[in-house]
Scaffold this motif. Sequence first.
Motif, PDB file in Angstrom:
ATOM      1  N   UNK A 179       0.846  -1.193   0.000  1.00  0.00           N
ATOM      2  CA  UNK A 179       0.000   0.000   0.000  1.00  0.00           C
ATOM      3  C   UNK A 179       0.882   1.243   0.000  1.00  0.00           C
ATOM      4  N   UNK A 180       0.611   2.167  -0.905  1.00  0.00           N
ATOM      5  CA  UNK A 180       1.337   3.445  -0.926  1.00  0.00           C
ATOM      6  C   UNK A 180       0.378   4.549  -0.483  1.00  0.00           C
ATOM      7  N   UNK A 181       0.757   5.234   0.601  1.00  0.00           N
ATOM      8  CA  UNK A 181      -0.083   6.300   1.149  1.00  0.00           C
ATOM      9  C   UNK A 181      -0.586   5.949   2.531  1.00  0.00           C
ATOM     10  N   UNK A 182       0.050   6.481   3.579  1.00  0.00           N
ATOM     11  CA  UNK A 182      -0.332   6.157   4.963  1.00  0.00           C
ATOM     12  C   UNK A 182      -1.469   7.083   5.407  1.00  0.00           C
ATOM     13  N   UNK A 194       5.238   5.391   2.583  1.00  0.00           N
ATOM     14  CA  UNK A 194       4.844   6.796   2.575  1.00  0.00           C
ATOM     15  C   UNK A 194       6.094   7.659   2.748  1.00  0.00           C
ATOM     16  N   UNK A 195       6.088   8.850   2.138  1.00  0.00           N
ATOM     17  CA  UNK A 195       7.235   9.746   2.217  1.00  0.00           C
ATOM     18  C   UNK A 195       7.324  10.471   3.553  1.00  0.00           C
ATOM     19  N   UNK A 247       7.388   1.505   5.650  1.00  0.00           N
ATOM     20  CA  UNK A 247       8.629   1.956   5.023  1.00  0.00           C
ATOM     21  C   UNK A 247       8.512   3.434   4.666  1.00  0.00           C
ATOM     22  N   UNK A 248       9.529   4.218   5.033  1.00  0.00           N
ATOM     23  CA  UNK A 248       9.584   5.622   4.620  1.00  0.00           C
ATOM     24  C   UNK A 248      10.221   5.670   3.229  1.00  0.00           C
ATOM     25  N   UNK A 249       9.481   6.145   2.244  1.00  0.00           N
ATOM     26  CA  UNK A 249      10.013   6.165   0.884  1.00  0.00           C
ATOM     27  C   UNK A 249       9.015   6.728  -0.100  1.00  0.00           C
ATOM     28  N   UNK A 269      -1.776  -1.281  -3.983  1.00  0.00           N
ATOM     29  CA  UNK A 269      -2.858  -0.315  -3.781  1.00  0.00           C
ATOM     30  C   UNK A 269      -2.268   1.080  -3.619  1.00  0.00           C
ATOM     31  N   UNK A 270      -2.629   1.995  -4.521  1.00  0.00           N
ATOM     32  CA  UNK A 270      -2.150   3.376  -4.465  1.00  0.00           C
ATOM     33  C   UNK A 270      -3.267   4.271  -3.952  1.00  0.00           C
ATOM     34  N   UNK A 271      -3.110   4.820  -2.738  1.00  0.00           N
ATOM     35  CA  UNK A 271      -4.187   5.596  -2.113  1.00  0.00           C
ATOM     36  C   UNK A 271      -3.647   6.889  -1.511  1.00  0.00           C
ATOM     37  N   UNK A 272      -2.687   7.530  -2.205  1.00  0.00           N
ATOM     38  CA  UNK A 272      -2.222   8.842  -1.754  1.00  0.00           C
ATOM     39  C   UNK A 272      -3.305   9.890  -2.054  1.00  0.00           C
TER      40      UNK A 272
END
Length: 454
Positions: free
Chosen positions: A232-235, A257-258, A276-278, A298-301
């Motif tokens: 999953x990308x986007x915390x 997430x960045x 993961x921070x990234x 899953x991209x949910x930014x």
Amino acid sequence: MRIVVVGAGKVGMALTKHLSVDHSVTVIDQDAQLIDNIINVYDVMGICGNGASYAVQKEAEVDKAELLIATVSNDEINILACLVAKKLGVKHTIARVRNPEYEKQLRFMREELGLSMAINPEKAAAREIARVLRFPAAMTVESFSKGRLELVEYRLPEHSALHGMRLSDLYRNIKVRVLICAVSRREETIIPSGDFTLQAGDKIYLTSSPKQLEQFFRHLGVFRNRASSVMIVGASKICYYLASQLLDMGMAVQIIDQDEQRCVQMSEKLPKALVIVGDGTDSELLQEEGIEQTDAFVAITGMDEANILMAMSAAKQSGDCCKVVAKINRKSLVDLVSNAGMIDSVISAWAVTTELILQYVRAMESASAAAVKTLHRLVDGAVEALEFSVGQDLPYLGVPLKDLPLKSGLLLAGIVRRNGKIVIPSGGDVLEPMDDVIVVTTDTTMQDIYDIFL
């Protein structure tokens, strides 16, 4: 029915579009430009002001309404607007509530504050994504009769085994009891008959039991097992709700997430997840974290364009072996991505919220036992799939379906017997008392099962 909508954002606009067709709608918003836009497009009343204000609600004649729906971005204003409306005598109130802290006191809100329904868009969207990940071959999955029968959306790829096949030949060729109840082809929506011929690129809607649907996709060679590892990308809030569900289902979850602070908070809330921070748009990072071995991405930014690019990149890196889901809020981008088949599945929190509210409104319209039990809107609202219960006094009990005087533009897509048996309807089947019946129709005004007959 008189309905007041507080908030003219994405959800408020979508609700106004659908509800103003058959109901008297008044929209309240503090943004004068939004009010001007909405009254110029739809046949509704518009009031500029704070929807939680007693004076503004009196001006909008909320005391004469049967339902108030509060959808502004502020939870407290939504709750207060519903409280004021309740004191003015409105019987039904619905609030959009996004803060997880309020999740624990929803029962109190309903019982003590008289709130009819509280909807958390992020939680609803997460539930939708989790359902898709349980059946990765499908674009969307909708359930009826407590999950006994499912309706899935699937796009026929190039060189599909179904290309050029008549629906009347489907069972003979595939030996699986499924029913194709709707087809979206370019700009056309079709409730097909037996002589309809499928083409590559068609978006088809199938109903059957989960087991039969699995066999159908296995026969086509496109079946994917339920995802067991998800990236999953986007915390975000959606991420929290989604990851919680997936971890409870026994899946391995990675979150990227960045923002370091968000990552720390997420790892504290979800110690079983790998956080993961990234940068999720960095293809090298995805490769290092094992995108090629991951079952789902899953991209949910908060950025639609970034979600689209990440989803497409993940699909390419995994060799299209990974189920890809993207959250997209802008309708123009949703239409572009869906029509072009660029991403496996697209989720919009506002669309999920709108559909849940419309389900509630439809149930309000008829208080009879034959009223709508479940409602799912397909093909951007052009088609509805509805679930009804069959009562003891329904006409035509025991009459073969081929002899029923059914309205045009509808199809009986499934029957669930009292004992749980699934029937994919044919002309010789009959309706029995206590059946659950799934109807797919282009008539979006049906309120109970009696409406399916001439």
